[in-house]
Design a protein around this motif. Structure first.
Motif, PDB file in Angstrom:
ATOM      1  N   VAL A 530     -17.866  26.717  71.977  1.00  0.00           N
ATOM      2  CA  VAL A 530     -17.637  27.890  70.882  1.00  0.00           C
ATOM      3  C   VAL A 530     -16.681  28.289  70.668  1.00  0.00           C
ATOM      4  CG1 VAL A 530     -18.926  29.929  69.918  1.00  0.00           C
ATOM      5  CG2 VAL A 530     -20.307  28.495  71.308  1.00  0.00           C
ATOM      6  N   LEU A 531     -15.818  28.622  71.434  1.00  0.00           N
ATOM      7  CA  LEU A 531     -14.241  29.116  70.992  1.00  0.00           C
ATOM      8  C   LEU A 531     -13.294  27.793  70.606  1.00  0.00           C
ATOM      9  CD1 LEU A 531     -12.225  31.125  71.554  1.00  0.00           C
ATOM     10  CD2 LEU A 531     -11.635  30.147  73.780  1.00  0.00           C
ATOM     11  N   GLY A 532     -13.534  26.745  70.871  1.00  0.00           N
ATOM     12  CA  GLY A 532     -12.733  25.559  70.324  1.00  0.00           C
ATOM     13  C   GLY A 532     -13.049  25.158  68.977  1.00  0.00           C
ATOM     14  N   GLY A 533     -14.581  25.140  68.891  1.00  0.00           N
ATOM     15  CA  GLY A 533     -15.006  24.681  67.666  1.00  0.00           C
ATOM     16  C   GLY A 533     -16.165  23.684  68.016  1.00  0.00           C
ATOM     17  N   MET A 534     -17.426  24.008  67.719  1.00  0.00           N
ATOM     18  CA  MET A 534     -18.377  23.000  67.565  1.00  0.00           C
ATOM     19  C   MET A 534     -18.456  21.694  66.788  1.00  0.00           C
ATOM     20  SD  MET A 534     -21.917  25.357  68.667  1.00  0.00           S
ATOM     21  CE  MET A 534     -21.790  26.205  67.150  1.00  0.00           C
ATOM     22  N   GLY A 535     -18.589  20.635  67.377  1.00  0.00           N
ATOM     23  CA  GLY A 535     -18.903  19.464  66.654  1.00  0.00           C
ATOM     24  C   GLY A 535     -17.347  18.989  66.361  1.00  0.00           C
ATOM     25  N   THR A 536     -16.668  19.174  67.023  1.00  0.00           N
ATOM     26  CA  THR A 536     -15.210  18.601  66.986  1.00  0.00           C
ATOM     27  C   THR A 536     -14.670  18.215  68.246  1.00  0.00           C
ATOM     28  OG1 THR A 536     -13.941  20.636  67.560  1.00  0.00           O
ATOM     29  CG2 THR A 536     -14.422  20.166  65.169  1.00  0.00           C
ATOM     30  N   ARG A 574     -16.342  37.541  64.820  1.00  0.00           N
ATOM     31  CA  ARG A 574     -16.234  38.509  63.652  1.00  0.00           C
ATOM     32  C   ARG A 574     -15.088  37.815  62.669  1.00  0.00           C
ATOM     33  NH1 ARG A 574     -14.768  40.213  59.791  1.00  0.00           N
ATOM     34  NH2 ARG A 574     -14.286  42.423  59.140  1.00  0.00           N
ATOM     35  N   PHE A 575     -13.973  37.233  63.348  1.00  0.00           N
ATOM     36  CA  PHE A 575     -12.898  36.683  62.407  1.00  0.00           C
ATOM     37  C   PHE A 575     -12.747  35.152  61.831  1.00  0.00           C
ATOM     38  CE2 PHE A 575     -11.441  40.480  64.397  1.00  0.00           C
ATOM     39  CZ  PHE A 575     -11.017  41.313  63.118  1.00  0.00           C
ATOM     40  N   ARG A 576     -13.410  34.533  63.084  1.00  0.00           N
ATOM     41  CA  ARG A 576     -13.542  32.887  62.864  1.00  0.00           C
ATOM     42  C   ARG A 576     -14.635  32.380  63.402  1.00  0.00           C
ATOM     43  NH1 ARG A 576     -10.085  29.469  60.509  1.00  0.00           N
ATOM     44  NH2 ARG A 576      -9.942  27.382  61.252  1.00  0.00           N
ATOM     45  N   PRO A 577     -15.830  32.546  62.976  1.00  0.00           N
ATOM     46  CA  PRO A 577     -16.915  32.021  63.583  1.00  0.00           C
ATOM     47  C   PRO A 577     -16.913  30.495  63.823  1.00  0.00           C
ATOM     48  CG  PRO A 577     -17.505  32.924  61.484  1.00  0.00           C
ATOM     49  CD  PRO A 577     -15.945  33.303  61.684  1.00  0.00           C
ATOM     50  N   GLU A 578     -16.334  29.925  63.022  1.00  0.00           N
ATOM     51  CA  GLU A 578     -16.608  28.354  63.100  1.00  0.00           C
ATOM     52  C   GLU A 578     -15.763  27.888  64.212  1.00  0.00           C
ATOM     53  OE1 GLU A 578     -13.387  29.378  59.913  1.00  0.00           O
ATOM     54  OE2 GLU A 578     -15.342  30.282  60.670  1.00  0.00           O
ATOM     55  N   LEU A 588     -17.438  25.417  55.918  1.00  0.00           N
ATOM     56  CA  LEU A 588     -18.020  25.654  54.674  1.00  0.00           C
ATOM     57  C   LEU A 588     -19.318  26.616  54.628  1.00  0.00           C
ATOM     58  CD1 LEU A 588     -17.870  22.199  52.928  1.00  0.00           C
ATOM     59  CD2 LEU A 588     -16.670  24.186  52.183  1.00  0.00           C
ATOM     60  N   GLU A 589     -19.987  26.375  55.927  1.00  0.00           N
ATOM     61  CA  GLU A 589     -21.379  27.184  56.165  1.00  0.00           C
ATOM     62  C   GLU A 589     -20.788  28.640  56.255  1.00  0.00           C
ATOM     63  OE1 GLU A 589     -23.090  25.574  59.698  1.00  0.00           O
ATOM     64  OE2 GLU A 589     -23.852  23.848  58.554  1.00  0.00           O
ATOM     65  N   PHE A 590     -19.863  28.961  57.097  1.00  0.00           N
ATOM     66  CA  PHE A 590     -19.412  30.250  57.241  1.00  0.00           C
ATOM     67  C   PHE A 590     -18.602  30.953  56.370  1.00  0.00           C
ATOM     68  CE2 PHE A 590     -20.332  28.688  61.501  1.00  0.00           C
ATOM     69  CZ  PHE A 590     -21.225  29.588  62.079  1.00  0.00           C
ATOM     70  N   HIS A 591     -18.223  30.438  55.118  1.00  0.00           N
ATOM     71  CA  HIS A 591     -17.404  30.947  54.368  1.00  0.00           C
ATOM     72  C   HIS A 591     -18.239  31.311  53.002  1.00  0.00           C
ATOM     73  CE1 HIS A 591     -13.503  31.068  55.991  1.00  0.00           C
ATOM     74  NE2 HIS A 591     -13.803  29.897  56.419  1.00  0.00           N
ATOM     75  N   GLU A 592     -18.527  32.541  52.712  1.00  0.00           N
ATOM     76  CA  GLU A 592     -19.604  32.872  51.724  1.00  0.00           C
ATOM     77  C   GLU A 592     -18.960  32.285  50.140  1.00  0.00           C
ATOM     78  OE1 GLU A 592     -20.173  37.054  51.734  1.00  0.00           O
ATOM     79  OE2 GLU A 592     -20.987  37.012  53.653  1.00  0.00           O
ATOM     80  N   LEU A 596     -12.414  26.899  51.572  1.00  0.00           N
ATOM     81  CA  LEU A 596     -11.772  27.160  52.812  1.00  0.00           C
ATOM     82  C   LEU A 596     -10.701  27.900  52.609  1.00  0.00           C
ATOM     83  CD1 LEU A 596     -12.049  23.515  53.989  1.00  0.00           C
ATOM     84  CD2 LEU A 596     -13.840  25.222  54.178  1.00  0.00           C
ATOM     85  N   ASP A 597     -10.746  29.348  53.713  1.00  0.00           N
ATOM     86  CA  ASP A 597      -9.833  30.072  53.846  1.00  0.00           C
ATOM     87  C   ASP A 597      -8.958  30.585  52.308  1.00  0.00           C
ATOM     88  OD1 ASP A 597      -9.618  29.932  56.332  1.00  0.00           O
ATOM     89  OD2 ASP A 597      -8.715  27.947  56.499  1.00  0.00           O
ATOM     90  N   VAL A 598     -10.001  30.643  51.553  1.00  0.00           N
ATOM     91  CA  VAL A 598      -9.704  31.114  50.240  1.00  0.00           C
ATOM     92  C   VAL A 598     -10.335  32.337  49.803  1.00  0.00           C
ATOM     93  CG1 VAL A 598      -9.625  30.766  47.725  1.00  0.00           C
ATOM     94  CG2 VAL A 598      -9.181  28.953  49.315  1.00  0.00           C
ATOM     95  N   GLN A 599      -9.625  33.475  49.418  1.00  0.00           N
ATOM     96  CA  GLN A 599     -10.230  34.899  49.000  1.00  0.00           C
ATOM     97  C   GLN A 599     -11.046  34.814  47.970  1.00  0.00           C
ATOM     98  OE1 GLN A 599      -7.127  37.599  48.940  1.00  0.00           O
ATOM     99  NE2 GLN A 599      -7.134  38.205  51.172  1.00  0.00           N
ATOM    100  N   GLU A 600     -12.011  35.434  47.909  1.00  0.00           N
ATOM    101  CA  GLU A 600     -12.957  35.545  46.520  1.00  0.00           C
ATOM    102  C   GLU A 600     -12.015  36.148  45.679  1.00  0.00           C
ATOM    103  OE1 GLU A 600     -17.207  37.683  45.112  1.00  0.00           O
ATOM    104  OE2 GLU A 600     -16.495  37.996  47.193  1.00  0.00           O
TER     105      GLU A 600
END
Length: 615
Positions: A530-536, A574-578, A588-592, A596-600
């Protein structure tokens, strides 16, 4: 009587871009540059009067220990400050043109310097133990921080201090691509990145060598204070590279040279033991590779198939006990049996695979929490069973809590792994031999993982993970697909277990539990994924390295490892769930905002902007 409506042209003037500290932008940028140089120069002063503090910070003109880290952070700050001036040859290091890298490197220099000052004061008994050089370093590290926060952030429409801080650390919305060769010729400047294949491979080689040097320095740190300072500098430096857009450009280079990048990664892994003079660090390396291999197997189950397995460490134990029983230990029930390594490895894999099928066949029809509870029960049943197979409470197979000791070293292709070997003037000890073996096994595991993930069965795993009901409706046999994932993950864990048994000389049931203060345990492996990144591929390896190194280097955390894991996971969610190394799909799933890493985006009044997608 008619009403006359007069239309006037109104020009909206955007608010002036200002920083948190009221200072002209030119003066703030100069302060960052001067402060970075001063911070680097302060490392050549004496910070304390006594050598009782580790690292010997008492010498003028030659930095030691934490001073080298302060010098590095100050030099990076000055480098990015010069890049912000668009100095020839340095402008390419700031492709986004934002100020976030300056802020992050200034924070890194401030953090490591003030950590060193506070550590000296606490360990030696007060601020009186600081020499004038220590005060100079503390003040100098504040200068680039003040200058960086006086520069305008990326989002000038921030209304609160919290939003302004987020804007300071944000990556720009758009990072311009490197100009083409014709545009570079017309503009009269040099290339911002290599365009030829050989040039890109040279960049990959340079980055790989730099990464090997940084990792080697971190693993060779001899005391906890130096390792904490190392983490501070590395975290903020990598964050600055990401905010500057350099990691994005490097990822584009990697995308066109995947095979070469993978080869360079394994070449760096092979070169690691040749950089060490103490076999203890090779022991750390081989354990990281063992747990990284097991974490990759768990990544198939959790990251690709979406199955929560809380007893996965039991498959590592199955492989370890199988190898211990058939490798010629005099305490083994089959003491007369001594398989060669390849046969023992295949036996351990086959036994783990069989256990995976036996456990998975009746339970994989469950979903979610119910499956997690069943796998947790299997892990505990395994530990209790091997603990009771001592001839009194059960059959005499595993020697009970005493385990199976005296497992002989491997002999592979006529090479005794328990002896030292000289190669090209370098002496490789026992753990270095096993480390190189694990690099070979890791290459096989990575090949299996990538081929499986990119295959038809891998796409079926992802479909099951996203929505099992929809995948079943599309004709995917969910039970069979999940059983394959469970069995393959178990086999990879068993392969790592066969090497682990020989590295540790003995196998006991204590480590194979759900949670404990030392790895391996199921909580450790799940946290690594989970910490490193699932699916990679690189994510679980990085997670395993961090979670193994932190208790190893920070001795005071050894009895608080579960607390540290919990805090790390809460902050990560809290800060980087992916995860640290994110899979693009999960990012893409975790950014509303869907970016990617772009503010609204917002209007001048602070209201959400209407885009084409949302219109």
């Amino acid at each position: 009587m008619t009403d006359t409506i007069e239309l006037r042209k109104v020009t909206v003037v955007p608010p002036a871009r200002r920083g948190l500290i009221p200072l002209p932008a030119a003066a703030a940028r100069a302060l960052v540059l001067i402060g970075g140089i001063a911070t680097a120069a302060s490392a050549f002063l004496a910070w304390t009067w006594t050598a009782a503090f580790p690292g010997d910070l008492t010498v003028y003109g030659y930095p030691g220990g934490l001073q080298w880290l302060t010098f590095t952070a100050g030099a990076l700050t000055a480098l990015y400050a010069l890049a912000s001036y668009r100095v020839r040859g340095l402008g390419r290091h700031l492709p986004g043109g934002n100020n976030a890298p300056l802020v992050l490197n200034a924070l890194g220099g401030f953090g490591v310097t003030w950590f060193a000052v506070m550590a000296i004061s606490v360990e030696l008994g007060g601020l009186v133990n600081l020499e004038p050089g220590g005060w100079v370093a503390a003040i100098a590290s504040l200068l680039p921080l003040f200058g960086a926060f006086a520069l305008p952030p990326a989002n000038s429409g921030a209304k609160s201090t919290k939003e302004a801080l987020k804007a300071y650390l944000a990556k720009p919305d758009h990072i311009p691509a490197a100009p083409s060769r014709r545009r570079r010729h017309r503009a009269g400047h040099r290339a911002t990145r290599p365009t030829s294949g050989w040039g890109q491979r040279a960049v990959i080689t340079l980055v790989t060598a730099l990464g090997l040097g940084v990792f080697t320095y971190g693993i060779d740190t001899s005391y906890g204070e130096l390792f904490v300072g190392y983490l501070i500098v590395v975290v903020f430096a990598v964050w600055a590279l990401h905010a500057a857009g350099l990691l994005d450009r490097f990822s584009h280079v990697i995308a066109g040279n995947r095979g070469f990048t993978l080869a360079m990664g394994f070449a760096a892994a092979i070169a690691f033991p040749f950089t060490q003079t103490d076999d203890h660090y090779a022991n750390i390396g081989v354990n990281i590779l063992i747990f990284g291999t097991v974490a990759l197997g768990l990544n198939i189950v959790v990251g690709l198939a979406g199955l929560l397995d809380l007893g996965y460490v039991a498959f590592l134990g199955v492989g370890a006990y199988t190898a211990a029983l058939v490798s010629g230990s005099e305490f083994s029930t089959f003491s007369g049996v001594h398989f060669p390594f390849w046969a023992a490895a295949l036996t351990g894999m086959a036994t783990s695979l069989a256990f995976g099928v036996l456990i998975g066949a009746p339970t994989l029809r469950l979903r979610g929490d119910y499956l997690a509870i069943v796998t947790l029960g299997f892990g505990e049943i395994f530990r209790i069973a091997v603990n009771n197979m001592d001839g009194d409470s059960g059959p005499d197979v595993t020697n009970g809590p005493n385990g199976i000791p005296s497992i002989p070293d491997l002999s592979f292709f006529g090479i005794n792994f328990g002896e030292s070997h000289d190669i090209g003037g370098f002496t490789l000890g026992r753990f270095a031999n096993y480390y190189l073996l694990m690099v070979l096994i890791m290459a096989i595991v990575v090949l299996v993982y990538t081929r499986a993930a990119d295959s038809r069965i891998g796409r079926s795993w992802i479909a099951i993970r996203e929505d099992e009901t929809a995948a079943t409706a599309m004709g995917i046999n969910g039970f069979r697909v999940k059983l394959v994932a469970f069995a393959l993950g178990a086999a990879l864990a068993g392969l790592a277990g066969t090497v682990s048994a020989h590295v540790t000389y003995s196998v006991v049931p204590t480590p194979y539990q759900f949670a404990g203060s030392t790895p391996p345990n199921s909580a450790f492996l799940l946290a690594a994924v989970v910490l490193g990144g699932m699916g990679t591929v690189a994510g679980p390896l990085l997670g395993a390295a961090l979670l193994y190194l932190l208790p190893e280097k920070l001795v005071f955390l050894q009895d608080k490892s579960l607390l540290a894991f919990g805090i790390a996971l809460v902050l990560l969610m809290r800060f980087r769930p992916e995860g640290i190394i994110a899979n693009r799909r999960r990012q893409l799933e975790f950014h509303e905002t869907g970016q990617l890493d772009v503010q609204e985006r917002t209007t001048l009044t602070g209201a959400p902007a209407v885009t084409e997608a949302g219109a």
